[in-house]
Design an enzyme around this catalytic site. Structure first.
Site, PDB file in Angstrom:
ATOM      1  N   ARG A 148      26.026 109.345  43.141  1.00 13.37           N
ATOM      2  CA  ARG A 148      24.574 109.208  43.195  1.00 13.37           C
ATOM      3  C   ARG A 148      24.174 108.001  42.358  1.00 13.37           C
ATOM      4  O   ARG A 148      24.399 107.960  41.143  1.00 13.37           O
ATOM      5  CB  ARG A 148      23.934 110.478  42.630  1.00 13.37           C
ATOM      6  CG  ARG A 148      22.421 110.521  42.696  1.00 13.37           C
ATOM      7  CD  ARG A 148      21.916 111.876  42.188  1.00 13.37           C
ATOM      8  NE  ARG A 148      20.472 111.986  42.330  1.00 13.37           N
ATOM      9  CZ  ARG A 148      19.607 111.446  41.453  1.00 13.37           C
ATOM     10  NH1 ARG A 148      20.030 110.793  40.403  1.00 13.37           N
ATOM     11  NH2 ARG A 148      18.304 111.582  41.653  1.00 13.37           N
TER      12      ARG A 148
ATOM     13  N   SER B  43      19.393 118.730  50.621  1.00 14.28           N
ATOM     14  CA  SER B  43      18.683 119.409  49.536  1.00 14.28           C
ATOM     15  C   SER B  43      17.535 120.228  50.084  1.00 14.28           C
ATOM     16  O   SER B  43      16.780 119.757  50.935  1.00 14.28           O
ATOM     17  CB  SER B  43      18.106 118.377  48.544  1.00 14.28           C
ATOM     18  OG  SER B  43      19.119 117.784  47.791  1.00 14.28           O
TER      19      SER B  43
ATOM     20  N   LYS C 134      16.025 112.973  34.868  1.00 14.49           N
ATOM     21  CA  LYS C 134      14.772 112.417  35.358  1.00 14.49           C
ATOM     22  C   LYS C 134      14.890 112.070  36.834  1.00 14.49           C
ATOM     23  O   LYS C 134      15.679 111.244  37.227  1.00 14.49           O
ATOM     24  CB  LYS C 134      14.428 111.139  34.590  1.00 14.49           C
ATOM     25  CG  LYS C 134      13.905 111.402  33.206  1.00 14.49           C
ATOM     26  CD  LYS C 134      13.745 110.099  32.450  1.00 14.49           C
ATOM     27  CE  LYS C 134      13.493 110.355  30.979  1.00 14.49           C
ATOM     28  NZ  LYS C 134      13.946 109.285  30.123  1.00 14.49           N
TER      29      LYS C 134
END
Lengths: 213, 213
Positions: free
Chosen positions: A40, A109, A138
């Site tokens: 990611r 997701s 974050k």
């Protein structure tokens, strides 16, 4: 592709820009027993992402562990990754499937039961419940944590593998698996650990005892 | 693909988040005479980029004008764009060519003569000299402006089309073309114009008079 083991997904930490550090953690996760890796990178440019992906692929291949790319189908295609993980704000599932073909893994997701009921979730190879608990990572697209009750609700209507992500550590792993998840995905539990390999092994042991393997 | 006209490339302005405004400017550029469009989105998520790209493609098709995608090969593949424009920090040229195939346009940004001499620039369909002049557009990868002298140097060693970008407006277009460029690429000259269509037409008229068409 043979049956994929979703028990322990290590999602790489893109806040770590130093490659030596980044790949040392990844190798620790692999040695400790991660069963699948998700690369990611949300802030790096395409060339830096591609270079990391190439090196991740080599490392994961050495451990015979599948590598997924978060969001970026171009990176996945460029390095012939094992698949992608896409979010609700990424490429539509049907486009991702068309570009990647049927032999690749596509995970999606979901942040609520409605997402899990959609045709794209039903067609995906697995879903990632995100977030299951609150997290310090974050991101700009963080929904309200679903919690164990949310997981149980989704488990009742979703038949394929479920991976949970968000605020997972050694002390809540067992509860997640006991309530129907097929695996956990972690970032900081491993990337910020004093010893990523040992932490990965501890998580794996909890998962094995709780019955995902 | 038939011969591509690089005379007037409108590069879309990703600071404009309102779609109505964004597509009104694009249509103005097309009506005024833009010969090629480059969709550039540096901050939006993949889904938003994809949706804009789909709508751009429909609009460009109506005007029979080719559409390039900046950086993102996945978006280009997803909408079957006419090609991509890549920078020095984007996907390597040879990977982009492998993913897109030989029928698509690949343009490459160069910031100096050394870039233009590289095999990837020589293999690309065109190069974009970036920036030719200083610009107010905020980017993270802005090199020193090459100026007219830099353009002339590169023209001597580069045989394929050259497009210049950066700080271009009505008053310096003629000089760029007179010194060897095949076209200009503009963002704010059109996107910030009171009348994008009229400005596009004025730029096109200067280009026609100076001899790109």
């Amino acid at each position: 592709m043979s049956k994929v083991d979703y028990a322990l997904m290590y999602v790489t930490d893109d806040s770590i820009r130093d490659d030596n550090h980044f790949f040392a953690i990844l190798e620790g996760a692999l040695k400790g027993g991660a069963t699948i890796i998700q690369l990611r990178e949300k802030t790096s440019d395409t060339l830096a992402f591609y270079k990391r992906a190439l090196r991740c692929k080599e490392l994961c291949s050495n451990y015979e562990i599948p590598l997924l790319i978060n969001d970026r189908l171009d990176i996945a295609l460029a390095i012939d990754a094992d698949g992608v993980h896409i979010g609700q704000s990424d490429m539509p599932y049907e486009v991702a499937r068309r570009l990647l073909g049927n032999s690749k893994i596509i995970g999606l997701s979901v942040s609520n039961k409605e997402h899990a009921e959609q045709p794209n979730a039903q067609a995906a190879d697995y879903i990632g419940i995100s977030p299951i608990f609150s997290t310090n990572i974050k991101t700009t697209d963080l929904a309200k944590p679903l919690g164990i009750l949310g997981l149980k609700e989704i488990r009742q209507i979703y038949k394929k593998p479920i991976v949970c992500i968000g605020g997972i550590h050694k002390d809540n792993t067992q509860e997640i698996i006991a309530n129907g998840a097929d695996g956990i995905a972690v970032v900081s539990a491993i990337s910020k650990a004093d010893n990523p390999e040992e932490t990965s092994r501890e998580l794996k042991n909890i998962l094995c005892k709780t019955g995902t393997n």
